[in-house]
Design an enzyme around this catalytic site. Structure first.
Site, PDB file in Angstrom:
ATOM      1  N   SER A 122      -2.826  44.045 -47.990  1.00 16.43           N
ATOM      2  CA  SER A 122      -4.336  44.535 -48.467  1.00 16.43           C
ATOM      3  C   SER A 122      -4.682  43.392 -48.796  1.00 16.43           C
ATOM      4  O   SER A 122      -5.627  42.403 -49.383  1.00 16.43           O
ATOM      5  CB  SER A 122      -4.858  45.557 -48.933  1.00 16.43           C
ATOM      6  OG  SER A 122      -4.405  46.291 -47.452  1.00 16.43           O
TER       7      SER A 122
ATOM      8  N   ARG B 132      -6.104  39.786 -47.754  1.00 12.69           N
ATOM      9  CA  ARG B 132      -8.115  39.304 -48.320  1.00 12.69           C
ATOM     10  C   ARG B 132      -8.236  38.455 -49.336  1.00 12.69           C
ATOM     11  O   ARG B 132      -8.875  37.563 -48.812  1.00 12.69           O
ATOM     12  CB  ARG B 132      -8.347  40.456 -49.132  1.00 12.69           C
ATOM     13  CG  ARG B 132      -9.078  41.946 -48.142  1.00 12.69           C
ATOM     14  CD  ARG B 132      -8.769  43.083 -49.062  1.00 12.69           C
ATOM     15  NE  ARG B 132      -9.371  43.951 -48.555  1.00 12.69           N
ATOM     16  CZ  ARG B 132      -8.944  44.720 -47.575  1.00 12.69           C
ATOM     17  NH1 ARG B 132      -7.612  44.226 -47.776  1.00 12.69           N
ATOM     18  NH2 ARG B 132      -9.893  46.070 -47.074  1.00 12.69           N
TER      19      ARG B 132
ATOM     20  N   SER C 237     -12.633  52.917 -42.424  1.00 13.39           N
ATOM     21  CA  SER C 237     -11.892  51.910 -41.823  1.00 13.39           C
ATOM     22  C   SER C 237     -11.978  51.129 -42.776  1.00 13.39           C
ATOM     23  O   SER C 237     -13.387  49.865 -42.480  1.00 13.39           O
ATOM     24  CB  SER C 237     -11.374  51.514 -40.446  1.00 13.39           C
ATOM     25  OG  SER C 237     -11.604  50.417 -40.858  1.00 13.39           O
TER      26      SER C 237
ATOM     27  N   GLN D 249     -11.016  47.987 -42.537  1.00 14.26           N
ATOM     28  CA  GLN D 249     -10.915  46.985 -41.759  1.00 14.26           C
ATOM     29  C   GLN D 249     -12.186  47.008 -40.883  1.00 14.26           C
ATOM     30  O   GLN D 249     -12.644  45.739 -41.304  1.00 14.26           O
ATOM     31  CB  GLN D 249      -9.814  47.142 -40.634  1.00 14.26           C
ATOM     32  CG  GLN D 249      -8.316  46.678 -41.349  1.00 14.26           C
ATOM     33  CD  GLN D 249      -7.505  47.062 -40.069  1.00 14.26           C
ATOM     34  OE1 GLN D 249      -7.560  47.265 -38.952  1.00 14.26           O
ATOM     35  NE2 GLN D 249      -6.285  46.937 -41.046  1.00 14.26           N
TER      36      GLN D 249
ATOM     37  N   ASP E 299      -2.041  54.750 -44.385  1.00 13.06           N
ATOM     38  CA  ASP E 299      -1.075  54.241 -44.168  1.00 13.06           C
ATOM     39  C   ASP E 299       0.891  54.983 -44.182  1.00 13.06           C
ATOM     40  O   ASP E 299       1.697  54.649 -44.377  1.00 13.06           O
ATOM     41  CB  ASP E 299      -0.854  52.913 -44.591  1.00 13.06           C
ATOM     42  CG  ASP E 299      -1.726  51.555 -43.976  1.00 13.06           C
ATOM     43  OD1 ASP E 299      -2.211  51.647 -43.384  1.00 13.06           O
ATOM     44  OD2 ASP E 299      -2.181  51.073 -44.825  1.00 13.06           O
TER      45      ASP E 299
ATOM     46  N   LYS F 244      -2.876  52.830 -34.492  1.00 11.60           N
ATOM     47  CA  LYS F 244      -2.289  52.335 -35.885  1.00 11.60           C
ATOM     48  C   LYS F 244      -1.746  51.618 -34.925  1.00 11.60           C
ATOM     49  O   LYS F 244      -1.019  51.539 -34.193  1.00 11.60           O
ATOM     50  CB  LYS F 244      -1.291  53.031 -37.082  1.00 11.60           C
ATOM     51  CG  LYS F 244      -2.791  53.397 -37.828  1.00 11.60           C
ATOM     52  CD  LYS F 244      -3.367  52.305 -38.449  1.00 11.60           C
ATOM     53  CE  LYS F 244      -4.681  53.120 -39.456  1.00 11.60           C
ATOM     54  NZ  LYS F 244      -5.319  52.112 -39.964  1.00 11.60           N
TER      55      LYS F 244
ATOM     56  N   ARG G 151       0.871  56.674 -33.899  1.00 12.07           N
ATOM     57  CA  ARG G 151       2.292  56.848 -35.874  1.00 12.07           C
ATOM     58  C   ARG G 151       2.485  58.945 -35.119  1.00 12.07           C
ATOM     59  O   ARG G 151       2.712  59.486 -35.994  1.00 12.07           O
ATOM     60  CB  ARG G 151       1.457  56.685 -36.514  1.00 12.07           C
ATOM     61  CG  ARG G 151       1.323  55.530 -36.807  1.00 12.07           C
ATOM     62  CD  ARG G 151       1.506  54.771 -38.466  1.00 12.07           C
ATOM     63  NE  ARG G 151       2.250  53.772 -38.581  1.00 12.07           N
ATOM     64  CZ  ARG G 151       2.086  53.343 -39.990  1.00 12.07           C
ATOM     65  NH1 ARG G 151       0.531  53.515 -40.416  1.00 12.07           N
ATOM     66  NH2 ARG G 151       1.941  51.300 -39.359  1.00 12.07           N
TER      67      ARG G 151
ATOM     68  N   ARG H  22       6.028  50.289 -40.700  1.00  8.79           N
ATOM     69  CA  ARG H  22       5.849  51.827 -41.770  1.00  8.79           C
ATOM     70  C   ARG H  22       7.525  52.789 -40.661  1.00  8.79           C
ATOM     71  O   ARG H  22       8.051  53.611 -42.011  1.00  8.79           O
ATOM     72  CB  ARG H  22       4.978  52.178 -41.818  1.00  8.79           C
ATOM     73  CG  ARG H  22       4.037  51.048 -42.214  1.00  8.79           C
ATOM     74  CD  ARG H  22       2.786  51.767 -43.269  1.00  8.79           C
ATOM     75  NE  ARG H  22       2.032  50.951 -43.607  1.00  8.79           N
ATOM     76  CZ  ARG H  22       1.870  49.469 -44.160  1.00  8.79           C
ATOM     77  NH1 ARG H  22       3.018  49.558 -45.232  1.00  8.79           N
ATOM     78  NH2 ARG H  22       1.078  48.797 -44.476  1.00  8.79           N
TER      79      ARG H  22
HETATM   80  C1  S3P Z   1      -5.433  47.908 -44.405  1.00  7.79           C
HETATM   81  C2  S3P Z   1      -6.837  48.929 -43.922  1.00  7.79           C
HETATM   82  C3  S3P Z   1      -5.893  50.520 -42.715  1.00  7.79           C
HETATM   83  C4  S3P Z   1      -4.867  50.195 -42.914  1.00  7.79           C
HETATM   84  C5  S3P Z   1      -4.151  48.930 -43.016  1.00  7.79           C
HETATM   85  C6  S3P Z   1      -4.595  48.224 -44.157  1.00  7.79           C
HETATM   86  C7  S3P Z   1      -6.563  46.941 -45.427  1.00  7.79           C
HETATM   87  O1  S3P Z   1      -6.567  49.853 -41.875  1.00  7.79           O
HETATM   88  O2  S3P Z   1      -4.166  50.679 -41.896  1.00  7.79           O
HETATM   89  O3  S3P Z   1      -2.918  49.292 -43.072  1.00  7.79           O
HETATM   90  O4  S3P Z   1      -6.224  46.344 -45.871  1.00  7.79           O
HETATM   91  O5  S3P Z   1      -7.385  47.052 -44.802  1.00  7.79           O
HETATM   92  P1  S3P Z   1      -7.895  51.004 -41.719  1.00  7.79           P
HETATM   93  O6  S3P Z   1      -9.161  50.566 -42.381  1.00  7.79           O
HETATM   94  O7  S3P Z   1      -8.755  50.720 -40.256  1.00  7.79           O
HETATM   95  O8  S3P Z   1      -8.008  52.585 -41.578  1.00  7.79           O
END
Ligand code: S3P
Length: 452
Positions: free
Chosen positions: A23, A27, A167, A169, A326, A353, A357, A399
């Protein structure tokens, strides 16, 4: 296509550090491309999904260089992207697609974002609708990728954006778009998703803060971004990334379930929005010692020492789900080795996902002799303290692949994971690390067709 067979009966021991957090790597590379000047990121995760992001940056005219795991990015500021010549292929990486759409919105750059068959299945209306609310010219394909982003009128609109799912993301996409908003942006989510974006952007000079509030008796999490009078000029990054907690999770459970094991994982990211699995394993009776280290660029870091010990079943629901979103595949392995039933509720997000999952995990656990009941928003595992073994398919999900492999360290018979190359997506060193800690593996080309 590769097949990985894990031979049980070998305890794990040793002290290791792990590759950088996925993550944070995503970023850092992307935010660096928006900064004014050169960023340097050490212990960057070099893997399938991060490579997609780096290739995307190249197609947007950004220069970057990898020297081992040190990434240098020449940021061109907000608005510095070139228009790509072709659709950007985000592969299997939803982070790449969702984060990039926010960065492109902030930059005002038109582009088409696409990806693998698996990525095209994943919901994108959760970013398309709020981006449109902010005035971004974006269209999806029946709520999914490919996404077409046209030229948007800047500055974008701000205001309050309610997202029905927790989320990070989605939150990251909207915060990135918010960098080019002409007014404050508030994002409200029902649970507090990981806050790496907020911490990193704050370090780059962005005015951003979060608070917990309540509405109609339910908790809400609000994140506020305040744009300056003139457009943001982000400070470049100089940072060393901690080891990935989500990769550490496989090794933590591996040591807990494998008799005779004791391992130490050094410099692991311990951001509390990510470490729900630690709390759950501790409540199951796991032996895990946590030694804090100085934080790195605003991210908590520490060493974890884990020993084999028996586990008991546990129930997981509500906000705990977001903090370990995750980690359910590897949690399921711990639950299968525990005694008693473990139940997961409120986790329907797991169906969206890299694979479904819930159904994929339940099917493959049954294939190795685990007693499991699937529900709409989770599953129940009736742990017997042991797993039989057998052959599994990871459903194209990194995973799932690594979790099922970990089960093979302590199963009664070996576990064979078909199509195991998918592990490269997030943790290419997985098999090396298991071997270095004393595990026994055989990596060969696929011998049997997948049953997925
Ligand atoms: C992530 C957020 C998660 C996670 C993904 C990485 C991130 O997704 O499942 O592997 O880096 O912000 P969601 O925020 O959509 O749940």
């Amino acid at each position: 296509m590769m097949t990985l067979t894990i031979l049980p009966g070998h305890s794990l021991s040793g002290v290791i550090s792990l590759p950088g957090d996925k993550s944070l790597s995503h970023r850092a590379a992307l935010f660096a491309s928006l900064a004014a000047g050169r960023s340097q990121i050490e212990n960057f995760l070099v893997s399938g999904v991060t490579t997609r992001l780096l290739e995307a940056l190249t197609s947007l005219g950004i220069f970057w260089k990898l020297d081992g795991t040190t990434l240098t990015v020449e940021g061109r500021g907000l608005g510095g992207y070139s228009i790509p010549f072709a659709p950007i292929n985000c592969g299997n990486s939803a982070s790449t697609l969702r984060f990039l759409s926010g960065a492109l919105a902030a930059s005002g750059t038109p582009a088409v974002l696409d990806g693998s068959k698996g990525l095209r299945r994943r919901p994108m209306d959760r970013i398309i609708v709020p981006l449109q609310q902010m005035g971004v010219n974006v269209k999806g394909t029946a709520g999914c990728a490919p996404l077409s982003m046209g030229v948007s009128h800047l500055p974008l609109k701000g205001g309050i954006i309610n997202t029905p799912v927790s989320s990070a993301q989605v939150k990251t996409c909207l915060l990135l778009a918010g960098l080019s908003a002409g007014e404050p942006v508030t994002i409200i989510e029902p649970g507090f998703s990981r806050d790496h974006t907020e911490r990193m952007l704050a370090g780059m000079g962005v005015t951003i803060n979060s608070e917990k509030t309540s509405a109609n008796g339910s908790a809400q999490y609000q994140t506020h971004l305040i744009p300056p009078a003139t457009r943001y000029s982000l400070k470049p990054l100089t940072m060393s990334l901690p080891g990935d907690f989500s990769s550490a999770a496989f090794l933590i459970v591996a040591a807990v379930i494998t008799p005779g094991s004791e391992i130490t994982l050094q410099n692991i990211g311990l951001n509390a929005t990510r470490t729900g699995l630690l709390d759950v394993l501790l409540s199951m009776g796991a032996s895990i010692q946590i030694a804090a280290r100085p934080s790195r660029n605003g991210e908590p870091v520490g060493d974890l020492t884990i020993r084999h010990c028996p586990l008991k079943g546990v129930d997981i629901s509500g906000e705990q789900v977001v903090r370990m979103i995750d980690e359910f595949p590897i949690f399921a392995i711990a639950a299968a080795f525990a005694s008693g039933t473990s139940t997961v509720r409120d986790a329907s997000e797991l169906r969206l996902k890299e694979s479904d999952r819930i159904s994929g995990l339940c099917a493959e656990l049954k294939a190795i002799g685990v007693s499991v009941d699937e529900t709409v928003d989770g599953f129940s595992i009736h742990g017997k303290g042991a797993i039989q073994g057998g052959t599994v398919d990871p459903h194209g999900d990194h995973r799932l692949a690594m979790s099922l492999a970990v089960a093979g360290l302590a199963s009664q018979q070996p576990i064979t994971v078909l199509n195991s190359e998918i592990m490269q997506e997030s943790f290419p060193e997985f098999t090396d690390v298991i071997t270095r800690l004393g595990g026994a593996l055989e990596d060969t080309p696929n011998l049997e067709p997948s049953h997925a």
